[in-house]
Scaffold this motif. Sequence first.
Motif, PDB file in Angstrom:
ATOM      1  N   VAL B 132       0.811  -1.224   0.000  1.00  0.00           N
ATOM      2  CA  VAL B 132       0.000   0.000   0.000  1.00  0.00           C
ATOM      3  C   VAL B 132       0.841   1.271   0.000  1.00  0.00           C
ATOM      4  O   VAL B 132       2.047   1.222   0.209  1.00  0.00           O
ATOM      5  CB  VAL B 132      -0.974   0.033   1.208  1.00  0.00           C
ATOM      6  CG1 VAL B 132      -1.792  -1.239   1.269  1.00  0.00           C
ATOM      7  CG2 VAL B 132      -0.210   0.227   2.513  1.00  0.00           C
ATOM      8  N   PHE B 133       0.150   2.397  -0.205  1.00  0.00           N
ATOM      9  CA  PHE B 133       0.777   3.712  -0.302  1.00  0.00           C
ATOM     10  C   PHE B 133       1.957   3.645  -1.271  1.00  0.00           C
ATOM     11  O   PHE B 133       3.104   3.929  -0.917  1.00  0.00           O
ATOM     12  CB  PHE B 133       1.221   4.221   1.074  1.00  0.00           C
ATOM     13  CG  PHE B 133       0.076   4.561   2.009  1.00  0.00           C
ATOM     14  CD1 PHE B 133      -1.199   4.799   1.519  1.00  0.00           C
ATOM     15  CD2 PHE B 133       0.276   4.638   3.371  1.00  0.00           C
ATOM     16  CE1 PHE B 133      -2.251   5.108   2.362  1.00  0.00           C
ATOM     17  CE2 PHE B 133      -0.770   4.949   4.230  1.00  0.00           C
ATOM     18  CZ  PHE B 133      -2.035   5.189   3.730  1.00  0.00           C
ATOM     19  N   ALA B 134       1.652   3.251  -2.495  1.00  0.00           N
ATOM     20  CA  ALA B 134       2.653   3.174  -3.560  1.00  0.00           C
ATOM     21  C   ALA B 134       3.847   2.313  -3.158  1.00  0.00           C
ATOM     22  O   ALA B 134       4.995   2.659  -3.416  1.00  0.00           O
ATOM     23  CB  ALA B 134       3.099   4.573  -3.986  1.00  0.00           C
ATOM     24  N   GLY B 135       3.558   1.193  -2.508  1.00  0.00           N
ATOM     25  CA  GLY B 135       4.613   0.226  -2.222  1.00  0.00           C
ATOM     26  C   GLY B 135       5.428   0.524  -0.979  1.00  0.00           C
ATOM     27  O   GLY B 135       6.391  -0.169  -0.690  1.00  0.00           O
ATOM     28  N   SER B 136       5.024   1.548  -0.198  1.00  0.00           N
ATOM     29  CA  SER B 136       5.877   1.886   0.943  1.00  0.00           C
ATOM     30  C   SER B 136       5.599   1.016   2.181  1.00  0.00           C
ATOM     31  O   SER B 136       6.406   0.992   3.094  1.00  0.00           O
ATOM     32  CB  SER B 136       5.779   3.373   1.284  1.00  0.00           C
ATOM     33  OG  SER B 136       4.455   3.814   1.313  1.00  0.00           O
ATOM     34  N   TYR B 137       4.465   0.310   2.203  1.00  0.00           N
ATOM     35  CA  TYR B 137       4.171  -0.593   3.328  1.00  0.00           C
ATOM     36  C   TYR B 137       3.618  -1.919   2.810  1.00  0.00           C
ATOM     37  O   TYR B 137       2.889  -1.948   1.826  1.00  0.00           O
ATOM     38  CB  TYR B 137       3.116   0.004   4.271  1.00  0.00           C
ATOM     39  CG  TYR B 137       3.593   1.220   5.033  1.00  0.00           C
ATOM     40  CD1 TYR B 137       4.195   1.086   6.276  1.00  0.00           C
ATOM     41  CD2 TYR B 137       3.444   2.488   4.491  1.00  0.00           C
ATOM     42  CE1 TYR B 137       4.633   2.203   6.976  1.00  0.00           C
ATOM     43  CE2 TYR B 137       3.884   3.611   5.175  1.00  0.00           C
ATOM     44  CZ  TYR B 137       4.478   3.458   6.419  1.00  0.00           C
ATOM     45  OH  TYR B 137       4.915   4.565   7.108  1.00  0.00           O
ATOM     46  N   ALA B 138       3.954  -3.004   3.523  1.00  0.00           N
ATOM     47  CA  ALA B 138       3.309  -4.298   3.299  1.00  0.00           C
ATOM     48  C   ALA B 138       2.348  -4.523   4.461  1.00  0.00           C
ATOM     49  O   ALA B 138       2.743  -4.413   5.626  1.00  0.00           O
ATOM     50  CB  ALA B 138       4.339  -5.409   3.243  1.00  0.00           C
TER      51      ALA B 138
END
Lengths: 261, 319
Positions: B132-138
């Motif tokens: 999520v958030f353009a790949g900043s969190y899993a």
Amino acid sequence: MTLKIIVPVKHVPDATGDRCFADDHTTDREAVDGLLSELDEYAVEQALQLAESTDDAEVVALTVGPDDAVDALRRALAMGAHRAVHVSDEAIHGSDALATSAILAKAIEHVGYDLIVCGMASTDGAMGVIPALLAERLAVPQVTLLAELALDGGTLTGRREADHATERLRAGLPALVSVTDQSGEARYPTFKGIMAAKKKPVESLDLDDLGLTGDQLGLAGARTTVRTITAQPPRQAGTLIEDDGEGAKQLAAFLAERKFL
Amino acid sequence: MGDVLVLIDHNDGRIRKPSLELLTLAGRLGTPAAVVLGGDDPEALAVQAHEYGAATVYVAEAPEIADHLVVPKVDALAQIAGEANPAAVLLTSSGEGKEIAARLALRLDGGLITDAVDVLSGDDGPEAVQSVFAGSYAVVSTVVHGTPVIAVKANAVTPEPVPTAGRTEQVTVAFSALATSVKVVSRTPRASEGRPDLAEAAIVVSGGRGVGGQEGFAVVEELADALGAAVGASRAAVDAGWYPHSQQVGQTGRQVSPQLYVAAGISGAIQHRAGMQTSKTIVAVNKDPEAPIFGLADYGVVGDLFDVLPKLSEYARAD
């Protein structure tokens, strides 16, 4: 008869900021400034265009969210929406998409409508499921992901850019549509529009007003729970070379090393 | 472990690759069961579903399914799920897949997770991983109430054939009053130009503002064909009318996760990164050494794409 158009909109953290999560695993809405979700601007635009091509129409912007969410409504009003409805209640915090759609559906019924125009997704959660959930709850035709739409009397037609094909759709009112970013550029609020927006009515509602109780809503009522959130290490920049005539050759060597060539 | 229903997305009598991936994921969670709705050749689809592990294949055929939007498929799935009482339902996280998933979750009084990039078996049912958030969190989530309905993005897993002897069950769907409320007046499949589908391709070559115009995409297409890749485009290129919106990679376009992503003349705005950040290997060619795309590229070339791409195509073809 006034054609009543409702546009559900969302106040989201600016995607250019460092978006993050609060301790309870919900989206942190304090850390980054919020704004009207860009994809909802296309919905406001299409609603205004439909209203402008009709003798008698009203566009109502609707949002569910904390106090700051009124900024998203002000933006929609500045673009030209006639009035706004803001549903806010402590018990809503942490609601999942299913619960959010229950609140929105109640508010939509409260306002009354002929047509609901949604954006294709929010720019934060980005699930893109609220339009389908609202159509299911309200039991109205779901005419979604439109790149083009037209209203002729009580008949709605549109062009849906589906996953593998272009589809031409037709349905009768009352109905719900969602529009994509291909539907046409959203207007920028004029100074006059911004000033006028300050005087336009914003109706505030809480769950009591909508006849909802909190037990199915909020974090406690959510059907899904977050187990873990892990910050992903930002992708590391790899090798950067300047093309001196050999750039393609070096890139080819890299791709060969990774077995792509 | 119970049945895990998989809604099969198909084309021309073949199951699309993302649905084969779902059958493989379903095998981790329980006994895969396939749901085939409509289609010219349901028998062939059933055979293929059995090859990839489906013990039961539910087949429903009715004109409503092709002629009307979304709701007939929800009616069919809800009816099948009501009888099969599955441990979970998996769908592809496409535009239509997510819409069907959402309505189904409401009907089943279950929980909904979309855009999963992986699904694992956990102590409390399926665990879905999202980026999520353009790949900043899993984010790892589970459904805590009712049937989990999970929409999964393409390329989550490599489909594995597990030839399974199974049965096929014909289903007669009782459609709801809303099933025929939205008429599909016409449906025009997109010309694929013989290239792989963007969402399913192992390699994607994309062009952006730096391509400079519609004719500039010839060098992008040439490299794509040399690599056997799909062609993508940034929003800037699509908005300028240089390439069709169907090929737009980014938050509001298609989200891709190929083995190799080649970004040519793409600056790398967050809008674009959100659609390609989970690619395994990223390479970029751009004139501007400050372009943000270089910050996430495994290999970057600062240079003119009209010099670099044609030469790279030659190397690829010579291979």
